[in-house]
Design a protein around this motif. Structure first.
Motif, mmCIF file in Angstrom:
data_model
loop_
_atom_site.group_PDB
_atom_site.id
_atom_site.type_symbol
_atom_site.label_atom_id
_atom_site.label_comp_id
_atom_site.label_asym_id
_atom_site.label_seq_id
_atom_site.Cartn_x
_atom_site.Cartn_y
_atom_site.Cartn_z
ATOM 1 N N VAL A 134 46.878 -56.241 71.802
ATOM 2 C CA VAL A 134 47.449 -55.973 73.187
ATOM 3 C C VAL A 134 48.306 -57.295 73.800
ATOM 4 C CG1 VAL A 134 47.649 -55.308 75.740
ATOM 5 C CG2 VAL A 134 46.353 -54.045 73.616
ATOM 6 N N VAL A 135 48.005 -58.702 73.615
ATOM 7 C CA VAL A 135 49.202 -58.983 74.109
ATOM 8 C C VAL A 135 49.521 -59.455 73.208
ATOM 9 C CG1 VAL A 135 48.629 -62.422 74.204
ATOM 10 C CG2 VAL A 135 47.370 -60.113 75.917
ATOM 11 N N GLU A 136 49.625 -59.802 72.098
ATOM 12 C CA GLU A 136 50.978 -60.239 70.348
ATOM 13 C C GLU A 136 51.107 -59.238 70.615
ATOM 14 O OE1 GLU A 136 48.405 -61.389 67.117
ATOM 15 O OE2 GLU A 136 46.839 -62.450 68.068
ATOM 16 N N ALA A 137 50.999 -57.927 71.002
ATOM 17 C CA ALA A 137 52.283 -56.731 70.634
ATOM 18 C C ALA A 137 53.363 -56.620 71.884
ATOM 19 C CB ALA A 137 51.687 -54.907 70.637
ATOM 20 N N MET A 138 53.336 -57.596 73.141
ATOM 21 C CA MET A 138 53.826 -57.936 74.406
ATOM 22 C C MET A 138 54.780 -58.875 74.176
ATOM 23 S SD MET A 138 53.307 -54.824 75.563
ATOM 24 C CE MET A 138 55.380 -55.283 77.095
ATOM 25 N N THR A 139 54.242 -59.401 73.042
ATOM 26 C CA THR A 139 55.170 -60.823 73.501
ATOM 27 C C THR A 139 56.367 -60.942 72.279
ATOM 28 O OG1 THR A 139 53.452 -61.457 70.955
ATOM 29 C CG2 THR A 139 53.128 -62.452 73.612
ATOM 30 N N THR A 140 57.704 -61.473 72.907
ATOM 31 C CA THR A 140 58.497 -61.243 71.723
ATOM 32 C C THR A 140 58.625 -62.499 71.077
ATOM 33 O OG1 THR A 140 59.806 -59.993 73.491
ATOM 34 C CG2 THR A 140 61.315 -61.576 72.182
ATOM 35 N N ASN A 141 59.250 -62.163 69.168
ATOM 36 C CA ASN A 141 59.211 -63.450 68.675
ATOM 37 C C ASN A 141 60.231 -63.283 68.303
ATOM 38 O OD1 ASN A 141 55.686 -63.952 68.881
ATOM 39 N ND2 ASN A 141 55.889 -61.596 67.974
ATOM 40 N N GLU A 142 61.452 -62.659 68.798
ATOM 41 C CA GLU A 142 62.463 -63.349 68.082
ATOM 42 C C GLU A 142 62.942 -64.824 68.025
ATOM 43 O OE1 GLU A 142 67.005 -62.885 67.034
ATOM 44 O OE2 GLU A 142 65.237 -61.419 67.065
ATOM 45 N N THR A 143 62.999 -65.116 66.387
ATOM 46 C CA THR A 143 63.419 -66.554 66.125
ATOM 47 C C THR A 143 64.202 -66.204 64.982
ATOM 48 O OG1 THR A 143 62.745 -68.688 65.894
ATOM 49 C CG2 THR A 143 61.729 -66.255 64.874
ATOM 50 N N SER B 50 40.114 -48.639 77.449
ATOM 51 C CA SER B 50 39.190 -49.563 76.683
ATOM 52 C C SER B 50 39.318 -51.033 76.623
ATOM 53 C CB SER B 50 39.797 -49.357 75.100
ATOM 54 O OG SER B 50 38.747 -50.964 74.217
ATOM 55 N N LEU B 51 40.090 -51.324 77.096
ATOM 56 C CA LEU B 51 40.573 -52.585 77.809
ATOM 57 C C LEU B 51 39.696 -53.090 79.463
ATOM 58 C CD1 LEU B 51 44.394 -52.999 77.403
ATOM 59 C CD2 LEU B 51 42.738 -54.186 76.105
ATOM 60 N N LYS B 52 39.567 -51.897 79.638
ATOM 61 C CA LYS B 52 39.004 -52.293 80.993
ATOM 62 C C LYS B 52 37.169 -51.886 80.918
ATOM 63 C CE LYS B 52 42.371 -49.295 84.167
ATOM 64 N NZ LYS B 52 42.161 -48.222 85.260
ATOM 65 N N ILE B 53 36.694 -50.988 80.336
ATOM 66 C CA ILE B 53 35.645 -51.253 79.478
ATOM 67 C C ILE B 53 34.926 -52.282 78.059
ATOM 68 C CG2 ILE B 53 34.063 -50.113 79.236
ATOM 69 C CD1 ILE B 53 35.220 -47.256 79.820
ATOM 70 N N THR B 54 35.088 -52.186 76.955
ATOM 71 C CA THR B 54 35.042 -52.671 76.500
ATOM 72 C C THR B 54 34.936 -54.582 75.951
ATOM 73 O OG1 THR B 54 36.337 -52.122 75.171
ATOM 74 C CG2 THR B 54 35.098 -50.873 74.963
ATOM 75 N N HIS B 55 36.284 -54.561 76.083
ATOM 76 C CA HIS B 55 36.411 -55.730 76.638
ATOM 77 C C HIS B 55 36.120 -56.696 74.871
ATOM 78 C CE1 HIS B 55 36.308 -56.186 80.365
ATOM 79 N NE2 HIS B 55 34.669 -55.950 80.868
ATOM 80 N N ASP B 56 36.566 -55.958 74.172
ATOM 81 C CA ASP B 56 36.809 -55.963 72.482
ATOM 82 C C ASP B 56 37.723 -57.027 72.023
ATOM 83 O OD1 ASP B 56 38.147 -55.394 69.832
ATOM 84 O OD2 ASP B 56 35.454 -54.471 69.489
ATOM 85 N N GLY B 57 37.614 -58.036 71.471
ATOM 86 C CA GLY B 57 38.508 -59.016 71.328
ATOM 87 C C GLY B 57 39.192 -58.835 70.272
ATOM 88 N N ALA B 58 39.192 -58.124 69.506
ATOM 89 C CA ALA B 58 40.543 -57.304 68.939
ATOM 90 C C ALA B 58 41.461 -56.535 69.616
ATOM 91 C CB ALA B 58 39.840 -57.183 67.466
#
Length: 281
Positions: free
Chosen positions: A64-73, A51-59
Motif C-alpha cells: 500500500v505504501v509503495e503503491a502511493m509513492t511517486t517514483n518519477e525519475t 485488512s489494514l485495520k485488522i490483520t497488520h499483514d506486513g506485505a
C-alpha cells in the motif's frame, strides 16, 4: 470508497510514509490501490482497508505504501544540480577533505537508481582527482521494490533516452536485448538500502553531500521541518544538501540560511560551522 475509508488511508499513509494527501487526491488513491487489491485478492478497496485495520499483514502494508509513492525519475534530471555538483560542490568537498581523503554522498530518494548512477558517472569522470580516496555513495528509498530494481541497473530504451548523453550510454552501459544495463563497476559504487525518511538518520552516519530532490513536496510543513533538521544534523560542516525546484528550507527551519552566491543554496546557521550549501533547483 467512503469518506471515512479515505480519511483512514490519509492518516495511515501520513503515519507510515509522511505522505500528505489532499482531499482532491481521492481518485489517485483508488487508481493506485486497485492493483494492490488484485494482487492480494481483495474484491474491493474497502476490503483492503479493512485488512489494514485488522490483520497488520506486513506485505500488504508495504504494498500500500509503495503503491502511493511517486517514483518519477530520469538520468541527470534538471541538469543544473548535477552541473553544480561537478563544478562547485565536489571541488569544495575535495579541498575540505584533503587530509582525510574520504567523501560520503547520500541520495535520499533514489527511486529506480537513475540519480545515484548519474552521480556515479560524474565521479567516474573525475576519477583522476579521486585517486586514493574512499568514496561512499549511499542510495535509499522507502520502496524496497524500486531499490531491488535499482540494484540491477537495468533500463529500457525509453529510460536511457531521458537525460543520458549518448556518449555516456555507449561508455557505461551494455545492451542486453531491448534493455541497457549500467556497468558492474558503476553498480558496485552505489550501496542501495531501503530507508524511510520518517525514521532516525543516526545509523546512516554523516555526509558531505545529500541529494533529496522532489520528495519534500509530498510532506506537510511539520514533517518537512523535522526532516530538514535531521539533514542538518547529518551533514558535516560545509556539506551540501540538494533539493528540488519546488522545495525550499525558508520558513521551515532556522538551521539553514541562504547562500548569496548561488540561487537556492543554503548553509548552516551556526557561526561556528563553515557554510553548508543546499541546492534547490
Amino acid at each position: 470508497m467512503t469518506e471515512f475509508d479515505f480519511e483512514y488511508l490519509r492518516a495511515y499513509l501520513k503515519q507510515r510514509s509522511g505522505l500528505a494527501l489532499s482531499s482532491e487526491k481521492r481518485y489517485l488513491v483508488e487508481s493506485r490501490l486497485a492493483p494492490v487489491c488484485r494482487r492480494f485478492n481483495f474484491a474491493t478497496l474497502r476490503d483492503l482497508i479493512g485488512s489494514l485495520k485488522i490483520t497488520h499483514d506486513g506485505a500488504i502494508e508495504r504494498a500500500v505504501v509503495e503503491a502511493m509513492t511517486t517514483n518519477e525519475t530520469f538520468f541527470f534530471r534538471d541538469r543544473l544540480p548535477f552541473d553544480l555538483f561537478r563544478d562547485v560542490v565536489l571541488p569544495e568537498a575535495l579541498a575540505r577533505n584533503a587530509a582525510r581523503r574520504r567523501l560520503r554522498i547520500w541520495c535520499a530518494a533514489a527511486s529506480t537508481g537513475q540519480e545515484p548512477y548519474s552521480i556515479a558517472m560524474l565521479l567516474q569522470e573525475a576519477a583522476p582527482r579521486l585517486s586514493g580516496w574512499q568514496v561512499d555513495l549511499v542510495a535509499t528509498d522507502i520502496s524496497s521494490e524500486v531499490i531491488e530494481r535499482a540494484k540491477l541497473g537495468l533500463y529500457s530504451q525509453f529510460e536511457v533516452q531521458r537525460g543520458l548523453p549518448v556518449q555516456w550510454l555507449l561508455k557505461y552501459f551494455t545492451q542486453i536485448g531491448e534493455q541497457w544495463q549500467i556497468s558492474a563497476s558503476l553498480r558496485s559504487m552505489v550501496e542501495f538500502r531501503q530507508f524511510n525518511l520518517l525514521h532516525g538518520f543516526e545509523g546512516l552516519g554523516s555526509f558531505d553531500v545529500i541529494f533529496c530532490r522532489n520528495v519534500l513536496i509530498y510532506f506537510d510543513a511539520p514533517t518537512k521541518s523535522e526532516i530538514l533538521g535531521r539533514f542538518a544534523n547529518s551533514l558535516i560542516p560545509g556539506g551540501a544538501l540538494m533539493l528540488g525546484a519546488a522545495e525550499t528550507v525558508i520558513g521551515l527551519t532556522d538551521r539553514l540560511v541562504p547562500d548569496t552566491k548561488h540561487r537556492g543554496l543554503y548553509g548552516h546557521a551556526s557561526p561556528q560551522a563553515p557554510a553548508l550549501r543546499a541546492v534547490a533547483v
